[in-house]
Design a protein around this motif. Sequence first.
Motif, short mmCIF file in Angstrom:
data_model
loop_
_atom_site.label_atom_id
_atom_site.label_comp_id
_atom_site.label_asym_id
_atom_site.label_seq_id
_atom_site.Cartn_x
_atom_site.Cartn_y
_atom_site.Cartn_z
N MET A 96 0.85 -1.19 0.00
CA MET A 96 0.00 0.00 0.00
C MET A 96 0.89 1.24 0.00
SD MET A 96 -2.95 1.01 2.73
CE MET A 96 -1.85 1.00 4.14
N SER A 97 0.62 2.19 -0.89
CA SER A 97 1.45 3.40 -0.87
C SER A 97 0.61 4.56 -0.31
CB SER A 97 1.95 3.72 -2.27
OG SER A 97 0.86 4.05 -3.08
N HIS A 98 1.31 5.57 0.14
CA HIS A 98 0.63 6.72 0.72
C HIS A 98 0.93 7.94 -0.14
CE1 HIS A 98 0.24 4.44 4.47
NE2 HIS A 98 1.45 4.03 4.20
N PRO A 99 -0.04 8.47 -0.85
CA PRO A 99 0.22 9.72 -1.57
C PRO A 99 0.65 10.79 -0.57
CG PRO A 99 -2.03 8.90 -1.98
CD PRO A 99 -1.42 8.02 -0.95
N THR A 100 1.47 11.73 -1.02
CA THR A 100 2.03 12.72 -0.10
C THR A 100 0.95 13.43 0.71
OG1 THR A 100 3.70 13.03 -1.76
CG2 THR A 100 3.68 14.65 0.01
N SER A 101 -0.19 13.69 0.08
CA SER A 101 -1.25 14.42 0.78
C SER A 101 -1.79 13.61 1.98
CB SER A 101 -2.40 14.73 -0.17
OG SER A 101 -2.86 13.51 -0.72
N GLU A 102 -1.58 12.29 1.94
CA GLU A 102 -2.08 11.46 3.04
C GLU A 102 -0.93 10.88 3.86
OE1 GLU A 102 -4.54 8.36 1.44
OE2 GLU A 102 -5.46 9.76 0.03
N ALA A 103 0.24 11.53 3.81
CA ALA A 103 1.41 10.98 4.53
C ALA A 103 1.06 10.73 5.99
CB ALA A 103 2.58 11.95 4.41
N PRO A 104 1.39 9.54 6.48
CA PRO A 104 1.04 9.20 7.86
C PRO A 104 1.79 10.04 8.88
CG PRO A 104 2.47 7.53 6.90
CD PRO A 104 2.14 8.47 5.80
N LYS A 105 1.14 10.24 10.04
CA LYS A 105 1.74 11.08 11.10
C LYS A 105 2.76 10.27 11.92
CE LYS A 105 -1.54 14.67 12.11
NZ LYS A 105 -2.94 14.36 11.81
N ALA A 106 3.80 10.95 12.36
CA ALA A 106 4.81 10.30 13.22
C ALA A 106 4.30 10.24 14.66
CB ALA A 106 6.10 11.11 13.18
N ALA A 107 4.61 9.14 15.34
CA ALA A 107 4.31 9.07 16.77
C ALA A 107 5.28 10.00 17.50
CB ALA A 107 4.47 7.63 17.26
N PRO A 108 4.84 10.61 18.60
CA PRO A 108 5.73 11.57 19.30
C PRO A 108 6.77 10.86 20.17
CG PRO A 108 3.60 11.46 20.39
CD PRO A 108 3.52 10.51 19.23
N VAL A 109 7.77 10.25 19.53
CA VAL A 109 8.84 9.61 20.32
C VAL A 109 10.06 10.53 20.36
CG1 VAL A 109 8.12 7.25 19.73
CG2 VAL A 109 9.93 8.34 18.41
N PRO A 110 10.82 10.51 21.46
CA PRO A 110 12.02 11.34 21.50
C PRO A 110 13.11 10.79 20.58
CG PRO A 110 11.79 10.04 23.52
CD PRO A 110 10.59 9.75 22.69
#
Length: 324
Positions: free
Chosen positions: A1-15
């Motif tokens: 499955m690819s993610h078009p840039t407009s739907e880029a997944p969010k990063a989890a807030p890890v340090p």
Amino acid sequence: MSHPTSEAPKAAPVPYFTLNNGVKMPAVLMGCWQGDFEGEGKNLDLAISNGYRGLDTATQYKNEAIVGQVIAESGLSRDQLFVTTKLANSEHHDVAGALSRSLEKLGGQIDLYLMHWPQGVDQSTGALFSDQSSGNELPDYVRTWKEMEKAYKASNGKVRAIGVSNFSIKTFTELLKHAEVVPAVNQIEGHPYLPEAELVQWSNERKIHTSLYSPLGQSNSPLLKDDLLNSIAASHNATVAQVIFAWAIANGLSVNPRSTNPERQVQNITLITLTDEEVKRIDTLHKEDGKHTRLCNVAWSKENSTAGGWTLQQLGWDIGFETA
Ligand SMILES: NC(=O)c1ccc[n+]([C@@H]2O[C@H](COP(=O)([O-])OP(=O)(O)OC[C@H]3O[C@@H](n4cnc5c(N)ncnc54)[C@H](OP(=O)(O)O)[C@@H]3O)[C@@H](O)[C@H]2O)c1
């Protein structure tokens, strides 16, 4: 499955931890070993969707091409991801070639290139480089490191940091006598039953970051049934896995857990914070009767206590795979 840039997944807030050359490494990376090989791409794609930005692979896992494909189709820019890979034992004689093959599979950038084990293996004879009885004069881990230093410098930034894995104070001491580049990272087995505090402190004093593999102790782990870890988990309304990762990160260690389960993937990257007392209590948990042990079932022989063909003494590992 690819993610078009407009739907880029969010990063989890890890340090992020800052390595000795300024490169930043996420505190939680998805382990890429021992998954369902056919389903690997799907699993890693899911991990990125679930907020992971670090992936830990190796040439020996035989999935660098799949990891590269997932990165290319992720919809993320390359600088949003941190990818570790590792030089295989069979490639110590050809570091430059091995690195260029890994770079090609991984889309032209490697954030952290590790020597997977201190033991190089002669491809043609299967002998260990350091095995005196083999009579060969192929490189040992010091010479391999010198080759890694050269390849790193020649990569023009394509390799962002170099390091080692499965090193002990003993093997490090020899390596550092000859190293021009101090390894940025040592990836070792580590969890509350194997905290490796002495090695971690020794490494910290030399600005070498420690990253933990098998931080959950693999499948059917006794860590998950541990009374102390369960009671701390209950008091935070969290799981034992979350307690282990919070303990590691509080001690300045990154973790490389592996999960193919969507809920556990999210759980493992949803961080909690422990009190200083809880961290200290977990630091000493391995001192309880029978708990100080290795749990990762890597290439080892129970009969003669060797790992990758070396004795535990040669590796400088203070304890074996069973209780000390
Ligand atoms: N440098 C080296 O020599 C070396 C050696 C070994 C490993 N590694 C690296 O370290 C990574 C992880 O190590 P590992 O796979 O050996 O062991 P691990 O991550 O400690 O354990 C993986 C096991 O834990 C389960 N699990 C994951 N999250 C969980 C949770 N929240 N609660 C309960 N169980 C959970 C997984 O099952 P589910 O998938 O069902 O969740 C899987 O069975 C590897 O993938 C590899 O990247 C490096």
